[in-house]
Design a protein around this motif. Sequence first.
Motif, PDB file in Angstrom:
ATOM      1  N   VAL A 110       0.845  -1.190   0.000  1.00 61.65           N
ATOM      2  CA  VAL A 110       0.000   0.000   0.000  1.00 61.65           C
ATOM      3  C   VAL A 110       0.882   1.241   0.000  1.00 61.65           C
ATOM      4  O   VAL A 110       2.076   1.185   0.307  1.00 61.65           O
ATOM      5  N   GLN A 111       0.257   2.363  -0.344  1.00 57.83           N
ATOM      6  CA  GLN A 111       0.944   3.649  -0.306  1.00 57.83           C
ATOM      7  C   GLN A 111       0.093   4.649   0.466  1.00 57.83           C
ATOM      8  O   GLN A 111      -1.130   4.689   0.307  1.00 57.83           O
ATOM      9  N   ILE A 112       0.740   5.428   1.324  1.00 53.39           N
ATOM     10  CA  ILE A 112       0.048   6.523   2.015  1.00 53.39           C
ATOM     11  C   ILE A 112      -0.088   7.668   1.019  1.00 53.39           C
ATOM     12  O   ILE A 112       0.908   8.258   0.596  1.00 53.39           O
ATOM     13  N   THR A 113      -1.305   7.959   0.619  1.00 47.38           N
ATOM     14  CA  THR A 113      -1.529   8.943  -0.437  1.00 47.38           C
ATOM     15  C   THR A 113      -1.926  10.316   0.087  1.00 47.38           C
ATOM     16  O   THR A 113      -1.888  11.287  -0.668  1.00 47.38           O
ATOM     17  N   GLN A 114      -2.299  10.415   1.363  1.00 49.64           N
ATOM     18  CA  GLN A 114      -2.634  11.735   1.908  1.00 49.64           C
ATOM     19  C   GLN A 114      -2.656  11.688   3.424  1.00 49.64           C
ATOM     20  O   GLN A 114      -3.060  10.695   4.027  1.00 49.64           O
ATOM     21  N   LEU A 115      -2.203  12.789   4.036  1.00 51.39           N
ATOM     22  CA  LEU A 115      -2.343  13.016   5.472  1.00 51.39           C
ATOM     23  C   LEU A 115      -3.164  14.286   5.664  1.00 51.39           C
ATOM     24  O   LEU A 115      -2.901  15.303   5.029  1.00 51.39           O
ATOM     25  N   GLU A 116      -4.157  14.204   6.537  1.00 52.94           N
ATOM     26  CA  GLU A 116      -4.975  15.375   6.853  1.00 52.94           C
ATOM     27  C   GLU A 116      -4.925  15.606   8.354  1.00 52.94           C
ATOM     28  O   GLU A 116      -5.156  14.683   9.142  1.00 52.94           O
ATOM     29  N   PHE A 117      -4.622  16.826   8.750  1.00 50.18           N
ATOM     30  CA  PHE A 117      -4.452  17.145  10.161  1.00 50.18           C
ATOM     31  C   PHE A 117      -5.681  17.882  10.688  1.00 50.18           C
ATOM     32  O   PHE A 117      -6.106  18.886  10.125  1.00 50.18           O
ATOM     33  N   ARG A 118      -6.223  17.364  11.790  1.00 48.51           N
ATOM     34  CA  ARG A 118      -7.354  17.985  12.461  1.00 48.51           C
ATOM     35  C   ARG A 118      -6.979  18.241  13.922  1.00 48.51           C
ATOM     36  O   ARG A 118      -5.879  17.896  14.354  1.00 48.51           O
ATOM     37  N   ALA A 119      -7.904  18.837  14.671  1.00 43.95           N
ATOM     38  CA  ALA A 119      -7.590  19.217  16.052  1.00 43.95           C
ATOM     39  C   ALA A 119      -7.206  18.012  16.905  1.00 43.95           C
ATOM     40  O   ALA A 119      -6.257  18.062  17.689  1.00 43.95           O
ATOM     41  N   HIS A 120      -7.945  16.906  16.758  1.00 39.27           N
ATOM     42  CA  HIS A 120      -7.707  15.722  17.579  1.00 39.27           C
ATOM     43  C   HIS A 120      -7.387  14.489  16.737  1.00 39.27           C
ATOM     44  O   HIS A 120      -7.359  13.380  17.273  1.00 39.27           O
ATOM     45  N   GLU A 121      -7.166  14.664  15.446  1.00 39.51           N
ATOM     46  CA  GLU A 121      -6.994  13.517  14.563  1.00 39.51           C
ATOM     47  C   GLU A 121      -5.923  13.773  13.511  1.00 39.51           C
ATOM     48  O   GLU A 121      -5.670  14.915  13.127  1.00 39.51           O
ATOM     49  N   ILE A 122      -5.330  12.677  13.060  1.00 37.62           N
ATOM     50  CA  ILE A 122      -4.605  12.648  11.793  1.00 37.62           C
ATOM     51  C   ILE A 122      -5.318  11.616  10.930  1.00 37.62           C
ATOM     52  O   ILE A 122      -5.471  10.458  11.327  1.00 37.62           O
ATOM     53  N   VAL A 123      -5.780  12.046   9.767  1.00 36.61           N
ATOM     54  CA  VAL A 123      -6.489  11.163   8.850  1.00 36.61           C
ATOM     55  C   VAL A 123      -5.480  10.649   7.825  1.00 36.61           C
ATOM     56  O   VAL A 123      -4.826  11.435   7.138  1.00 36.61           O
ATOM     57  N   VAL A 124      -5.356   9.326   7.744  1.00 35.13           N
ATOM     58  CA  VAL A 124      -4.364   8.692   6.876  1.00 35.13           C
ATOM     59  C   VAL A 124      -5.092   7.953   5.759  1.00 35.13           C
ATOM     60  O   VAL A 124      -5.819   6.985   6.015  1.00 35.13           O
ATOM     61  N   ASP A 125      -4.918   8.417   4.526  1.00 33.91           N
ATOM     62  CA  ASP A 125      -5.514   7.750   3.365  1.00 33.91           C
ATOM     63  C   ASP A 125      -4.511   6.776   2.762  1.00 33.91           C
ATOM     64  O   ASP A 125      -3.354   7.140   2.514  1.00 33.91           O
ATOM     65  N   LEU A 126      -4.962   5.553   2.516  1.00 32.66           N
ATOM     66  CA  LEU A 126      -4.146   4.515   1.892  1.00 32.66           C
ATOM     67  C   LEU A 126      -4.711   4.197   0.519  1.00 32.66           C
ATOM     68  O   LEU A 126      -5.920   3.979   0.377  1.00 32.66           O
ATOM     69  N   ASN A 127      -3.836   4.180  -0.485  1.00 27.12           N
ATOM     70  CA  ASN A 127      -4.252   3.855  -1.858  1.00 27.12           C
ATOM     71  C   ASN A 127      -5.420   4.722  -2.330  1.00 27.12           C
ATOM     72  O   ASN A 127      -6.345   4.245  -2.976  1.00 27.12           O
ATOM     73  N   GLY A 128      -5.380   6.001  -1.989  1.00 25.86           N
ATOM     74  CA  GLY A 128      -6.439   6.917  -2.392  1.00 25.86           C
ATOM     75  C   GLY A 128      -7.475   7.161  -1.321  1.00 25.86           C
ATOM     76  O   GLY A 128      -8.259   8.100  -1.422  1.00 25.86           O
ATOM     77  N   GLY A 129      -7.496   6.327  -0.281  1.00 28.14           N
ATOM     78  CA  GLY A 129      -8.440   6.524   0.813  1.00 28.14           C
ATOM     79  C   GLY A 129      -9.831   6.022   0.496  1.00 28.14           C
ATOM     80  O   GLY A 129     -10.173   5.735  -0.655  1.00 28.14           O
ATOM     81  N   GLY A 130     -10.646   5.914   1.534  1.00 31.30           N
ATOM     82  CA  GLY A 130     -12.017   5.454   1.355  1.00 31.30           C
ATOM     83  C   GLY A 130     -13.014   6.576   1.218  1.00 31.30           C
ATOM     84  O   GLY A 130     -14.211   6.334   1.071  1.00 31.30           O
ATOM     85  N   ARG A 131     -12.526   7.825   1.268  1.00 33.07           N
ATOM     86  CA  ARG A 131     -13.422   8.977   1.212  1.00 33.07           C
ATOM     87  C   ARG A 131     -13.410   9.575  -0.185  1.00 33.07           C
ATOM     88  O   ARG A 131     -12.365   9.771  -0.779  1.00 33.07           O
ATOM     89  N   GLY A 132     -14.564   9.878  -0.714  1.00 32.66           N
ATOM     90  CA  GLY A 132     -14.630  10.588  -1.985  1.00 32.66           C
ATOM     91  C   GLY A 132     -14.223  12.028  -1.800  1.00 32.66           C
ATOM     92  O   GLY A 132     -14.331  12.585  -0.712  1.00 32.66           O
ATOM     93  N   LYS A 133     -13.760  12.657  -2.864  1.00 31.49           N
ATOM     94  CA  LYS A 133     -13.285  14.034  -2.776  1.00 31.49           C
ATOM     95  C   LYS A 133     -14.242  15.041  -3.397  1.00 31.49           C
ATOM     96  O   LYS A 133     -13.962  16.224  -3.421  1.00 31.49           O
ATOM     97  N   HIS A 134     -15.366  14.594  -3.940  1.00 32.35           N
ATOM     98  CA  HIS A 134     -16.255  15.516  -4.637  1.00 32.35           C
ATOM     99  C   HIS A 134     -16.930  16.465  -3.654  1.00 32.35           C
ATOM    100  O   HIS A 134     -17.332  16.074  -2.562  1.00 32.35           O
ATOM    101  N   HIS A 135     -17.063  17.710  -4.048  1.00 30.68           N
ATOM    102  CA  HIS A 135     -17.718  18.720  -3.227  1.00 30.68           C
ATOM    103  C   HIS A 135     -18.328  19.751  -4.155  1.00 30.68           C
ATOM    104  O   HIS A 135     -17.809  20.003  -5.245  1.00 30.68           O
ATOM    105  N   TRP A 136     -19.415  20.357  -3.714  1.00 32.87           N
ATOM    106  CA  TRP A 136     -20.079  21.330  -4.578  1.00 32.87           C
ATOM    107  C   TRP A 136     -19.166  22.490  -4.931  1.00 32.87           C
ATOM    108  O   TRP A 136     -19.292  23.097  -5.995  1.00 32.87           O
ATOM    109  N   ARG A 137     -18.172  22.799  -4.076  1.00 35.18           N
ATOM    110  CA  ARG A 137     -17.276  23.910  -4.363  1.00 35.18           C
ATOM    111  C   ARG A 137     -16.294  23.591  -5.482  1.00 35.18           C
ATOM    112  O   ARG A 137     -15.633  24.480  -6.008  1.00 35.18           O
TER     113      ARG A 137
END
Length: 287
Positions: free
Chosen positions: A114-141
């Motif tokens: 696997v490859q770590i494709t993104q790190l996202e930093f929040r107040a109490h979390e680090i979100v680690v996406d593997l192979n693109g992550g399980g979250r979609g990126k689409h947003h109305w903006r």
Amino acid sequence: MDADVPRINSLRPPEKPSFNFPSDEEIPIFPSMASTSETVPPQTKGASTPNQPLPESSKLALIRFVSGEFAKAVKSLPAGKQGFDFTVGKPLNTELLDRAVATRGAAVNSGDNVQITQLEFRAHEIVVDLNGGGRGKHHWRDHLQIGIGGSYPTMQSTQETGPPGLQPGMGSTIFLEWNKFVPDMTPEELKHILSPFLNFQNERSASVHWIDTLPPEMKKAIQERRPVVGMDREEVVAAIGKPDHKVRERDSEGNDIEDWIYGQPPSKTIFVRFTVDHVTKIEQFPQ
């Protein structure tokens, strides 16, 4: 007077014992360095301050040396945007993990590369996406456009598609959680936190290898954390991180230009302009 002689002798320092050295024996002049190193452990300075919140400089180091890294999955990991929540400092609940995989399916199987494709930093979390992550990126903006003076710059919230096979939503996501705040840490410490899920040993280092392939002037600029003309987007992110804002438009010749804005006026603000894929202009206000 004879009675005082024993008392006087008792005040004298004891005579040093005499030693007889064989004629063929070498007498060491300096103390043994081996024994000294065993009795006095070397002092090491900690690279992080875990009692303090994660600073921006450490975030940049984690992005540079963990995001993009390859590893081998130790456990199967679930698909879907819910990912898997892991409270740092507590044992991994394997029963809960197996249940999530059984319910939502496995996006990553044990033993997969696997490859770590993104790190996202929040107040109490680090979100680690593997192979693109399980979250979609689409947003109305992503499709928001604002017309100003006849031109149509796009306020950035662009879709990050990722490399082939690592599309957003097709991988898995790990949510690393802390009770108070995300503490300061080094890249190696973050890898250790991820060790219940990922094994980084014997895997090639994407970030270090990539930086070593850059021209000397680009490598030096990244190490000094400054953007320079000629950099591409990946090199700018490695040097000074992701921007606070992005603005896209076309110039008078029809070329796609994109301004990356760091900071907020009237405070120190850096404007990095890309023409097509490379930096063509850098401005800082105030000078």
